[in-house]
Write an enzyme that holds these catalytic residues in place. Sequence first.
Site, PDB file in Angstrom:
ATOM      1  N   HIS A 124      -2.599 -12.646   2.330  1.00  0.00           N
ATOM      2  CA  HIS A 124      -2.178 -12.747   3.738  1.00  0.00           C
ATOM      3  C   HIS A 124      -2.969 -13.770   4.558  1.00  0.00           C
ATOM      4  CE1 HIS A 124      -5.343  -9.779   3.750  1.00  0.00           C
ATOM      5  NE2 HIS A 124      -4.571  -8.726   3.639  1.00  0.00           N
ATOM      6  N   ASP A 129       2.473  -6.932   2.430  1.00  0.00           N
ATOM      7  CA  ASP A 129       1.364  -6.107   2.910  1.00  0.00           C
ATOM      8  C   ASP A 129       1.901  -4.819   3.550  1.00  0.00           C
ATOM      9  OD1 ASP A 129      -1.160  -5.192   3.422  1.00  0.00           O
ATOM     10  OD2 ASP A 129      -1.577  -6.573   5.073  1.00  0.00           O
ATOM     11  N   HIS A 174       0.884  -1.181   0.000  1.00  0.00           N
ATOM     12  CA  HIS A 174       0.000   0.000   0.000  1.00  0.00           C
ATOM     13  C   HIS A 174       0.912   1.218   0.000  1.00  0.00           C
ATOM     14  CE1 HIS A 174      -3.572  -2.411   1.376  1.00  0.00           C
ATOM     15  NE2 HIS A 174      -2.627  -3.143   1.935  1.00  0.00           N
ATOM     16  N   PHE A 175       0.930   1.972  -1.092  1.00  0.00           N
ATOM     17  CA  PHE A 175       1.833   3.125  -1.185  1.00  0.00           C
ATOM     18  C   PHE A 175       1.105   4.470  -1.037  1.00  0.00           C
ATOM     19  CE2 PHE A 175       5.745   1.055  -3.493  1.00  0.00           C
ATOM     20  CZ  PHE A 175       6.051   0.373  -2.325  1.00  0.00           C
ATOM     21  N   ARG A 176      -0.215   4.427  -0.778  1.00  0.00           N
ATOM     22  CA  ARG A 176      -0.968   5.579  -0.232  1.00  0.00           C
ATOM     23  C   ARG A 176      -1.185   6.768  -1.155  1.00  0.00           C
ATOM     24  NH1 ARG A 176      -2.824   2.207   3.410  1.00  0.00           N
ATOM     25  NH2 ARG A 176      -1.537   1.868   5.223  1.00  0.00           N
ATOM     26  N   HIS A 190      -9.010  -9.962   0.128  1.00  0.00           N
ATOM     27  CA  HIS A 190      -8.807  -9.817   1.571  1.00  0.00           C
ATOM     28  C   HIS A 190      -9.960 -10.560   2.214  1.00  0.00           C
ATOM     29  CE1 HIS A 190      -7.657  -7.441   5.294  1.00  0.00           C
ATOM     30  NE2 HIS A 190      -8.742  -8.115   5.658  1.00  0.00           N
ATOM     31  N   HIS A 203       1.662   3.524   8.392  1.00  0.00           N
ATOM     32  CA  HIS A 203       0.923   4.594   9.073  1.00  0.00           C
ATOM     33  C   HIS A 203       1.954   5.367   9.891  1.00  0.00           C
ATOM     34  CE1 HIS A 203      -2.958   2.819   8.018  1.00  0.00           C
ATOM     35  NE2 HIS A 203      -2.474   1.642   8.402  1.00  0.00           N
TER      36      HIS A 203
HETATM   37  O1  DOR Z   1      -3.541  -4.044   8.235  1.00  0.00           O
HETATM   38  C1  DOR Z   1      -3.913  -3.700   7.134  1.00  0.00           C
HETATM   39  N1  DOR Z   1      -3.642  -2.468   6.662  1.00  0.00           N
HETATM   40  N2  DOR Z   1      -4.632  -4.544   6.382  1.00  0.00           N
HETATM   41  C2  DOR Z   1      -5.239  -4.143   5.252  1.00  0.00           C
HETATM   42  O2  DOR Z   1      -5.935  -4.924   4.659  1.00  0.00           O
HETATM   43  C3  DOR Z   1      -5.113  -2.747   4.784  1.00  0.00           C
HETATM   44  C4  DOR Z   1      -3.882  -2.151   5.303  1.00  0.00           C
HETATM   45  C5  DOR Z   1      -3.834  -0.652   5.100  1.00  0.00           C
HETATM   46  O3  DOR Z   1      -4.073  -0.218   3.980  1.00  0.00           O
HETATM   47  O4  DOR Z   1      -3.517   0.057   6.047  1.00  0.00           O
END
Ligand code: DOR
Length: 456
Positions: A246, A317, A76-78, A193, A321
């Site tokens: 996962h 994954d 996830h590169f946001r 997921h 954050h």
């Molecule tokens: O822990 C997680 N964070 N699981 C996910 O499916 C999404 C991911 C996120 O995008 O933060």
Amino acid sequence: MAAGEAPQEKPRLAQIFDLVFKGGTIVNQAGEGLADIGVRDGRIAEIGSIGEGMAGETIDASGLHILPGVIDTQVHFREPGLEHKEDLETGSRSAVLGGVTAVFEMPNTRPPTTSAEALAAKVAAATGRMHCDFAFFVGATRDNVDDLAELELQPGAAGVKVFMGSSTGDLLVDGEETLARILATIRRRAAFHSEDETRLRERMSLQREGDPSSHSEWRDPEAALAATMRLLRLATAAGRRVHVLHVSTGAEMQFLATYKDIASVEVTPQHLTLTADEAYAALGTKAQMNPPLRDRYHRELLWWGLERGVVDVLGSDHAPHTLEEKSKIYPATPSGMPGVQTLVPVMLDHVNAGRLSLARFVDLTSAGPQRIFGIAGKGRIAVGYDADLTIVDLKAERVIENRWIGSKCGWTPFAGRRVKGWPVGTLVRGRLAMWQGELGPACGEPVRFGEALPKA
Ligand code: DOR
């Protein structure tokens, strides 16, 4: 030249290469052995013994292992929308610092990647700016089902991603009818997921304020198993392949072992390495992720599946954050931890500890992604393939530290962990994206797939 004859292309000297790796131990489909690799025009042009003076640049790889480029099929590169956590440049910087040559990025950005415009915008923002190659998953929603068959074939699309249980962001498809419609309309292998939304909602009250360990009680193994069983029932009915992301529980792993004709399986280094009790005690909310970390019993069964070939790929994954977000009081804290940079060293440490062979690591990180997603021209060290290489020092012992992390979030759940085995170089289509911790120029391009080749 006779009149009317086409001019002949000047013959190229077969031995001239742009770059040669000399003296490394190559690990590929032929096994493991000493060989030089010659790279020309971004592709592997020779494997064998290459004489001196044949290359623009020669790198001495003696003592190092050269692996097919590691492909991380879940990050996830946001970007767009959540760039305070990460962006395509910083996420990919983290990737190549960790030896990763290509990533598949997830659609839960803002806006989510649920339309052709959003996908094209990501591809445009990534091209030449990301340090590694890339593909983007298209998020399924109740409203875009009819577009998915077209969207999954767009340039840069890794396929369709479905959140069956809510996680970070708003993407969710939990209705059985919609899931069946999605499976009926698409042709490529979609990624899921798999946590059961109804059960997650019913059990919300199990979250204890200030106690992140209750995350694993709330999102229990039964929630994951129920969704995976439902998914395989629907996939069987539709005659479709599915990729279960996962996988975190023993029962799912045993169940998925009975569906290897249609189900591919991902596990993460964190589910293979950490256990819930220890991780919550040491890391608090940093250990909070979806699906959650589990106890030793489940971890051992994930290894059971990995050792017996049930697992097809490793995905990190990578879900960064900020520390500020993670320092709120559970359950106000977001789920997810970074991982793209630590996948290689953490798993090489398991190789050195004898938990998996180097050949199996290669199978999980290049041949596996190539096989299940049908990647074109990547995933092997073979003549004609993209020159994507992960060069590692299996003997290097290092401590993983937060200051090494290139991700914007600046932390890793593996900080302080001593590992044996380290990425020293990342070659992306013949260009050194990283060498001994130094970054090269960003040159990322979309990954291509056999089922969706762009027309010339
Ligand atoms: O822990 C997680 N964070 N699981 C996910 O499916 C999404 C991911 C996120 O995008 O933060």
